[in-house]
Each structure stands twice: as C-alpha cells, then as structure tokens.
Motif scaffolding. Sequence first.
Motif, short mmCIF file in Angstrom:
data_model
loop_
_atom_site.label_atom_id
_atom_site.label_comp_id
_atom_site.label_asym_id
_atom_site.label_seq_id
_atom_site.Cartn_x
_atom_site.Cartn_y
_atom_site.Cartn_z
N LEU A 111 0.84 -1.21 0.00
CA LEU A 111 0.00 0.00 0.00
C LEU A 111 0.87 1.26 0.00
N PRO A 112 0.58 2.22 -0.88
CA PRO A 112 1.36 3.47 -0.84
C PRO A 112 1.03 4.27 0.42
N LEU A 113 1.99 5.13 0.83
CA LEU A 113 1.82 5.96 2.03
C LEU A 113 0.53 6.76 1.99
N SER A 114 0.25 7.34 0.80
CA SER A 114 -0.89 8.24 0.70
C SER A 114 -2.19 7.46 0.51
N GLY A 115 -2.09 6.13 0.54
CA GLY A 115 -3.29 5.31 0.38
C GLY A 115 -3.52 4.94 -1.07
N GLU A 116 -4.51 4.07 -1.26
CA GLU A 116 -4.83 3.60 -2.62
C GLU A 116 -6.33 3.75 -2.81
N SER A 117 -6.74 4.08 -4.03
CA SER A 117 -8.18 4.21 -4.25
C SER A 117 -8.84 2.85 -4.01
N ASN A 216 -1.98 -2.49 18.47
CA ASN A 216 -1.94 -1.74 19.73
C ASN A 216 -1.36 -0.36 19.50
N SER A 217 -2.04 0.67 20.00
CA SER A 217 -1.58 2.04 19.72
C SER A 217 -0.23 2.33 20.38
N ASP A 218 0.15 1.52 21.41
CA ASP A 218 1.42 1.82 22.10
C ASP A 218 2.56 0.93 21.59
N ILE A 219 2.36 0.31 20.43
CA ILE A 219 3.35 -0.69 19.97
C ILE A 219 4.73 -0.06 19.73
N LEU A 220 4.77 1.21 19.28
CA LEU A 220 6.06 1.86 19.03
C LEU A 220 6.43 2.83 20.15
N ASN A 221 5.41 3.25 20.89
CA ASN A 221 5.67 4.25 21.90
C ASN A 221 4.95 3.87 23.20
N PRO A 222 5.66 3.21 24.13
CA PRO A 222 5.02 2.68 25.34
C PRO A 222 4.34 3.76 26.18
N TYR A 233 -7.61 2.74 7.12
CA TYR A 233 -8.73 3.67 7.24
C TYR A 233 -9.43 3.81 5.90
N HIS A 234 -10.76 3.91 5.94
CA HIS A 234 -11.51 4.21 4.72
C HIS A 234 -11.82 5.70 4.78
N MET A 235 -11.31 6.46 3.80
CA MET A 235 -11.61 7.89 3.81
C MET A 235 -12.00 8.34 2.42
N TYR A 236 -12.43 9.59 2.31
CA TYR A 236 -12.84 10.10 1.00
C TYR A 236 -11.94 11.25 0.61
N ALA A 237 -11.64 11.32 -0.69
CA ALA A 237 -10.88 12.46 -1.20
C ALA A 237 -11.64 12.99 -2.41
N PHE A 238 -11.54 14.28 -2.66
CA PHE A 238 -12.23 14.83 -3.83
C PHE A 238 -11.27 14.86 -5.00
N ARG A 239 -11.68 14.21 -6.09
CA ARG A 239 -10.91 14.26 -7.33
C ARG A 239 -11.78 15.03 -8.31
N LYS A 248 -6.34 4.00 3.46
CA LYS A 248 -5.04 4.57 3.84
C LYS A 248 -4.46 3.78 5.00
N PRO A 249 -3.16 3.46 4.95
CA PRO A 249 -2.55 2.75 6.09
C PRO A 249 -2.31 3.72 7.26
N HIS A 250 -2.41 3.22 8.48
CA HIS A 250 -2.13 4.04 9.65
C HIS A 250 -0.63 4.35 9.69
N PRO A 251 -0.25 5.59 10.09
CA PRO A 251 1.19 5.96 10.12
C PRO A 251 2.04 4.97 10.92
#
Length: 587
Positions: A111-117, A216-222, A233-239, A248-251
């Motif tokens: 998956l690209p950083l900016s997400g995929e359609s 787990n949200s604390d996996i990288l930062n205890p 995440y499922h999100m919408y963008a305007f094209r 979109k993948p979580h950071p």
Amino acid sequence: REHHTYPKLDFTQEELQERFKRQLRVEQACTVTIDSVEAIKPVTEHMARMRELLAEQRAQWQKVLLQALRESKLILTKTNTKDYKLNLYPYLCLLEDKEYVDIMIQSIASLPLSGESLKILARNLGNRIYTKYCVRQKHQNRTEEKLASIYDAYTDLLAKDTKVYNVLPREQWCKLEMEQRSGPTLQGGEASWPYIVTLELGTFMVDMMVKNLKINSDILNPACDRKLIPILYHMYAFRSTRQVGFIKPHPILTQMQQEAMETTLTFDSSVMPMLCPPVPWTSVKFGAYLLTPAKLMRTLEGAMQHDQLLEKCQNLHPVFDSLNQLGNCAWRINKPILDIIISIFNDRGSDELDIPPPLSEAPKIPHFNPQDPTYTASEKANMKREVINAKKKCSEMHSLRMDALYKLSIAHHMRDELFWFPHNMDFRGRTYPCPPYFNHLGSDVTRAMLVFAEGKPLGSKGLDWLKIHLVNLTGLKKRSSLQERLEYANSIMEDILDSADDPLNGKKWWMEADEPWQALGCCMEIANAVRSPDPTKFISHFPVHQDGSCNGLQHYAALGRDVIGATSVNLMPCEVPQDVYSGVAQQ
C-alpha cells in the motif's frame, strides 16, 4: 516464403523444454518471493526489532482474518439473497480460506503511504483471486498437461539443434493443437469474470480488512495509552468533482514497514519476465503466459464494447505475429551497470542520476500546535501549508523509492538468467511488454540494465553504429549528420574510455548525457570492443536504437505520396536530419 526460414533461438531443444518446466512452476505458485536489494544493508538492532514485531502482527492478522472470513461465509449461507443482488458465496469457496487470507495480507505490504483508491485496491484483490482460480482450474482439468505436451513439440521450431521451418510460431502452434485434439481444449477455456464480480469480491475483502485488522496504539511508543486501533482507514478524497473512496494505512504501520526494511518482496508471478519463450498469440483469448490469463488488448476495466469489437475483428494474424516476434526476443541483465546502480541506491540515491533517495533524506515534517495563541492567523496558514507540502514530498519520494526498489530487486533476482517479455497492445495497436515494473520500455535506468541475450559480431560497421548511438544518447548533436556524429565520438574517445574505466571517480563525462545510464553502458561496450583483438569480431549484445522521426506524419506522408511532407520527416535522403517542428514553425 520459399526464400525465408524462421530464425532459430540460441538454445537447444532440451534447454527450452527445461526452461518451460521452470516457468510452469513459477506460474503454478501465482506469487514469487525475491530478495530485496536493500537486504544487503547491515541489520541494526532496531531493524531486527521491527521485523520481529511485524512478523508477530502478521501471524495475529492471519488468525483474525481467517476467523472473520469463516464467520462471513457462514452468514452468507444463511442469507436469502434477492435475485438482483450478487451472492459472493460461491466465489469465496473457489480457493482454500487461507489462500484468500494470504492474498489480503500480501496487499497490505504494497500500500502506498498516501493510500490507494478503494476501486483499484478491490480490483487488484479480485484479479488475484481470479488468476489463482484460473491457474488451479488448468491444473484440475488437465489443460496444463496438454499445454506441456504442445509446448514441448513447439520448441522444435525455435531450438537451434532441430530442423529448419518456414512457418511462423502462430501457425506451428495451431498445427500442433490440431494434431493433438484429444483431451481438453486450450483456447478460451476460462470464462472471464464480469468486472462487477471482481470488484464486489475485492471490495468484500477490503471491507473485511478495514473492520478486522487492528494494532496496539502503544506498539512503538510505550508512553501512549494502549488501545486497539485499525491499521487501515476508509476515507474520502475529492478528485475534481467526484468523491473517491481511499484506503489509507495508519502511520504506525507505515513506520514499522519502513524501519523494518524487510529482506524479501512478494510479487504476482506475472510481474516477472518469463524464463521461457512466451506462448504465441493464436487468438484474442490465448497467448503470452503459460497459465496466467493475459489480455491481447489492454482495455479499461468494464469497457465491454472494446472486447466485443476485438472479437469481431477479421484477420488479426499480422498483429499476433508481430507480438510473437517481439516476445521471442531473449534478454539478459547488464551486470556491471546493475551493480553500480544498486550501490548508489543503497548509499543515498542520486537525483541527478534519477535514482530515488531513501526516506531518511526526505524533508522533516514540521510540528506545530494550531491552538498556540502566539501564532497569527497567517503564520498558522503558512505552517499548515508547509506541513502539507512536506507530507506530499514524503509521499512522492516513498512511491518513487518503492518503484525503484521493485525494479532493481527484480533485475537483481534475474541477474544470471536469460528471459523473455510477453507482449500485448493498447487499442491503437501500440505494443507493450506485459510485466509492468521491469522491461525495456522503462526509464533510462531500467533500459540500461537490459541487453540482448544473443550477441552478434560487430562486423565492419558495428563499432561506428555504437559510437553514433552513444552520441544520440547524449542529445548533443541532434542537428548533425551521422558522419559528423561519428567524428565527434572519435574526438572524445578519451572521455568515453575514462567513463567506462572509472564511472564514479573519473571525469564522469557520461553523467552529462540526456540518458546517462544507457550512455555509460554504451561507453563500456565501446571500450570492450576497442580493446578486443579484432573489433569486427567482437560479440556485442548491446541494443542500438533506431527511431522514426514523427512516425505518425511519416505514415501520412507515405500514404499521400507527399514529397514535401516526406522530406520533413526524413523519408527522403538528406545530408542532415530534418526537423518537422522547426519547418512548421518557419512556415
């Protein structure tokens, strides 16, 4: 025909039959896992930790998805679907449950950083299921055995140790199919799925991933509060005017994947060049790969009328024959060039040489607190803009870097192989190699890594053509005659040889060229030829380009017997190359 024979490939029949078996194994597996060229880097403690975390997460995700898939299937068996609604249940029983899950997990890694359609992601997932199903079917209904028996006989036409033929690959293949009529038919055995089925099936799987995959949200930062958060995440963008669904993948996920720098990459097997000559195109539905379905003509998904028109086309034989001719050309890797490119890629990349740098070179994304009262409104707006630009730059750098990583890893995987590119075309009849990342129509970097597998002695004029080709690659003498280009090449032989001998620390003349990497490859070829005992007998594998000038206008001029037009696009003998654009501008 009586004066021509079909050219032989530089392989024995046994070698070709052995290569067929290897390619068959690759396609039966549907995916291929190769070493990443980043694997050469030393492993830090942090990388090892990230790899371990990712492996744990993936094992967990597999269990979760398997459970979710089984539950969904149970619910589907009990739902009474109305006639107008597509029931996916039969499509979820074509493979083992685990195979659906593997396909889902594989799609997360790329998956690209900016997400995929959503549409593209769903289509890719659906297509993977379809391909795997087709390959499985061909094994079960014994089409695969039949293919092997016909291909074994077909190698008789191509091998160098068998009799000479005056028929084309398509004719020979059709003849063999006629002779071996018993058993399953190879042509059009698989029904293609309607686009909507592929899309619905893919969307069903994406949906399952979005709902069930958590971390787990604390996996990288205890220090964070621990809670389970979705990784997609499922999100919408305007094209322009439309609203487009994006996944979109979580950071946290992208950070883990980037920092783990995993040692292997998994691709669909159709991404790799073939290890044996492709199956010749003999109909609209049949040709190219051994088991993987391929399209003769690339169409927009769901554009039915294109496919229908193609079915109605009379006599496509010349088209099939052209594609088969292109597909039968064997290639190999130019190892010295590949090694230099990989060394720069794994160092820090190079913008001048078109080798994307790693994300560690990306601009840092500025952090600011929009609630801070000390900022004025315009300062806040500026900072917001800076954040957006930095994110955009990071995303672009990431996708360029991944693209280069794929190309270089595939080339590195094929470094000791000889291989072929099956071809198809677009609706205009322009031809393309089927493998998408790595092929001879790529960028300068990709083209430089490829040379012909079969070499030919240079002969009396070959070295001159290599020199002219080198000057063409520099883009310096576009207005000069061929003779002047050759004289220019001879006048800079010292620079050419210096580039070949010490590309990264010498005078670096090659780096100034329009197409630097192909120019460097050409410098090395010229150096090897010049230093050989007899350059006319030097065996060269190097492709020398011949380019039509404004080819569309060349056709118009020829069709209309138009002398003025023909002169302006170099169809009439001239001392210097004509440039139709400046001719038009003058008028």
